[in-house]
Motif scaffolding. Structure first.
Motif, PDB file in Angstrom:
ATOM      1  N   CYS A  44       0.659  -0.848  -0.151  1.00 59.91           N
ATOM      2  CA  CYS A  44       0.373  -0.064   0.241  1.00 59.91           C
ATOM      3  C   CYS A  44       1.084   1.225   0.400  1.00 59.91           C
ATOM      4  O   CYS A  44       1.844   1.732   1.061  1.00 59.91           O
ATOM      5  CB  CYS A  44      -0.593  -0.167   1.144  1.00 59.91           C
ATOM      6  N   GLN A  46       0.228   4.131   1.267  1.00 60.06           N
ATOM      7  CA  GLN A  46      -0.147   5.197   1.568  1.00 60.06           C
ATOM      8  C   GLN A  46       0.245   4.276   3.003  1.00 60.06           C
ATOM      9  O   GLN A  46       0.853   5.866   3.474  1.00 60.06           O
ATOM     10  CB  GLN A  46      -1.700   5.255   2.123  1.00 60.06           C
ATOM     11  N   CYS A  47      -0.171   2.887   3.734  1.00 66.87           N
ATOM     12  CA  CYS A  47       0.812   2.491   5.098  1.00 66.87           C
ATOM     13  C   CYS A  47       1.431   1.630   4.591  1.00 66.87           C
ATOM     14  O   CYS A  47       2.690   1.678   5.511  1.00 66.87           O
ATOM     15  CB  CYS A  47      -0.260   2.360   5.329  1.00 66.87           C
ATOM     16  N   CYS A  64      -6.163  -1.314   0.283  1.00 65.43           N
ATOM     17  CA  CYS A  64      -5.986  -1.095   1.437  1.00 65.43           C
ATOM     18  C   CYS A  64      -6.896  -1.991   2.412  1.00 65.43           C
ATOM     19  O   CYS A  64      -8.047  -1.788   2.325  1.00 65.43           O
ATOM     20  CB  CYS A  64      -4.960  -0.166   2.345  1.00 65.43           C
ATOM     21  N   CYS A  67      -5.686   0.901   6.034  1.00 70.20           N
ATOM     22  CA  CYS A  67      -6.003   2.054   5.543  1.00 70.20           C
ATOM     23  C   CYS A  67      -7.317   2.894   4.800  1.00 70.20           C
ATOM     24  O   CYS A  67      -7.666   3.501   4.954  1.00 70.20           O
ATOM     25  CB  CYS A  67      -4.899   3.095   5.675  1.00 70.20           C
TER      26      CYS A  67
HETATM   27 ZN   LIG Z   1      -3.051   0.913   3.277  1.00 65.42          ZN
END
Ligand SMILES: [Zn+2]
Length: 358
Positions: A44, A46-47, A64, A67
């Protein structure tokens, strides 16, 4: 003597036909494997969690598990917001990586059936990926340095430029110290040269018997002592063996490095084997691409072309697929394009990235 590397079977591990035979899904999976190392697990953006995230198959996206963010294989890469199909992108990438002296955007647009501007931005995103993933570790061992003049080529105009007898007589009368008055066209040429001509300074780390292994280049307005010093401080480990030509720009190198010079007005290599031929070999490739492929390099983008040729020099002994994978890895690991994102919306890079201003 052994067979030339480019003629060996090892280099031909991928061809245009292989890409033509892929389906769109296979090309998409190729991108996934190159980015995440697997077609089943994704990271992912983002995270950063590696997992088999929820798939939205129709849109080639994932959600995801941790998140809830939606992402695709091109999220947070230079290819973000792409519109081209993956197969076409692989096709263009292969044409780019397999051309020894580069490929022009107009040539690419015809071969891949895309608009000129699409091909231009695509190539420049690749050049940005090369530029921004430059290895900045200091160079050690044997290093070749030189500066070459590029751009600002004079135009010859409508007439053949044969010196007229009066002009020759004038020159003789004025002697060597004074110059005869320039014609209007040669004044215009001089102005063009001053405006567009730049110096590409190149450094190459050399392994004796193999050639250049790492290359960095810089753009400058002059091959002078200040530029040479700036580059040395930034890129060379003290105590290294540095080989240059006889230019006075490198005069201060003797203080920090083992500095050897070759007098190019007399020879290309001394009897002891002192030369900077690996720097010259880089210039040969850049010169051929300027004259034979791109025809004109704007000062604003010259460093991008110079870096592209540095990448081609460093990867000259890799196979077709290794080169393609390397560039794909670079373009998916540097994040969003800084200089080419929004080009279609009118965002342009204004500065020309001279080494004194970086
Ligand atoms: Zn994520």
């Amino acid at each position: 003597m052994g067979q030339h590397w480019l003629l060996s079977s090892k280099v031909k591990d991928m061809s245009l036909l292989d890409i033509a035979e892929l389906t769109e899904n296979q090309a998409f999976e190729y991108f996934c494997v190159q980015r995440w190392g697997s077609a089943d697990n994704q990271i992912c953006p983002q995270c950063g969690v590696i997992d088999s995230h929820y798939s939205r198959k129709n849109r080639r996206q994932w959600r995801c598990k941790h998140c809830d963010r939606y992402f695709s294989v091109t999220t947070n890469t230079v290819w973000a917001d792409r519109k081209l199909p993956f197969k076409k992108m692989l096709f263009i990438l292969f044409l780019f990586t397999s051309s020894p002296n580069g490929i022009s955007a107009s040539d690419l647009s015809r071969k891949a059936g895309v608009a000129y501007k699409t091909a231009w931005v695509f190539c420049h995103k690749l050049r940005e990926a090369i530029y921004r993933s430059t290895d900045e570790a200091k160079y050690t061992g044997e290093i070749h340095i030189d500066g070459g003049h590029f751009g600002g080529k004079p135009r010859s105009g409508r007439f053949r430029n044969k010196a007229k007898p009066e002009a020759i007589a004038d020159k003789i009368k004025l002697g060597k110290t004074q110059r005869a008055k320039r014609s209007r066209s040669s004044m215009a040429n001089l102005a063009r040269k001053k405006r567009n001509r730049r110096i590409v300074m190149v450094l190459r780390e050399v392994v004796p018997g193999y050639g250049g292994v790492r290359t960095r280049c810089f753009l400058s307005r002059a091959e002078d002592e200040a530029t040479a010093r700036l580059i040395a401080d930034q890129c060379i480990e003290p105590g290294s063996l540095v080989r240059t030509d006889e230019s006075s720009a490198y005069i201060s190198y003797a203080a920090d490095f083992i500095h050897q010079t070759v007098e190019h007005s007399k020879e290309y290599s001394t009897l002891e084997g002192v030369n900077n031929n690996q720097a010259e070999s880089y210039f040969s490739r850049l010169r051929r691409s300027e004259y034979g492929v791109f025809h004109r390099m704007m000062a604003r983008y010259m460093i991008d072309y110079a870096n592209e040729m540095a990448w081609r020099e460093d990867h000259r002994r890799e196979s077709e697929e290794q080169r393609l994978r390397d560039l794909l890895a670079k373009s998916t690991s540097i994040g969003l394009a800084r200089w080419w994102r929004g080009y279609w919306q009118g965002i342009r890079r204004r500065n020309e990235r001279l080494c004194s201003e970086c």
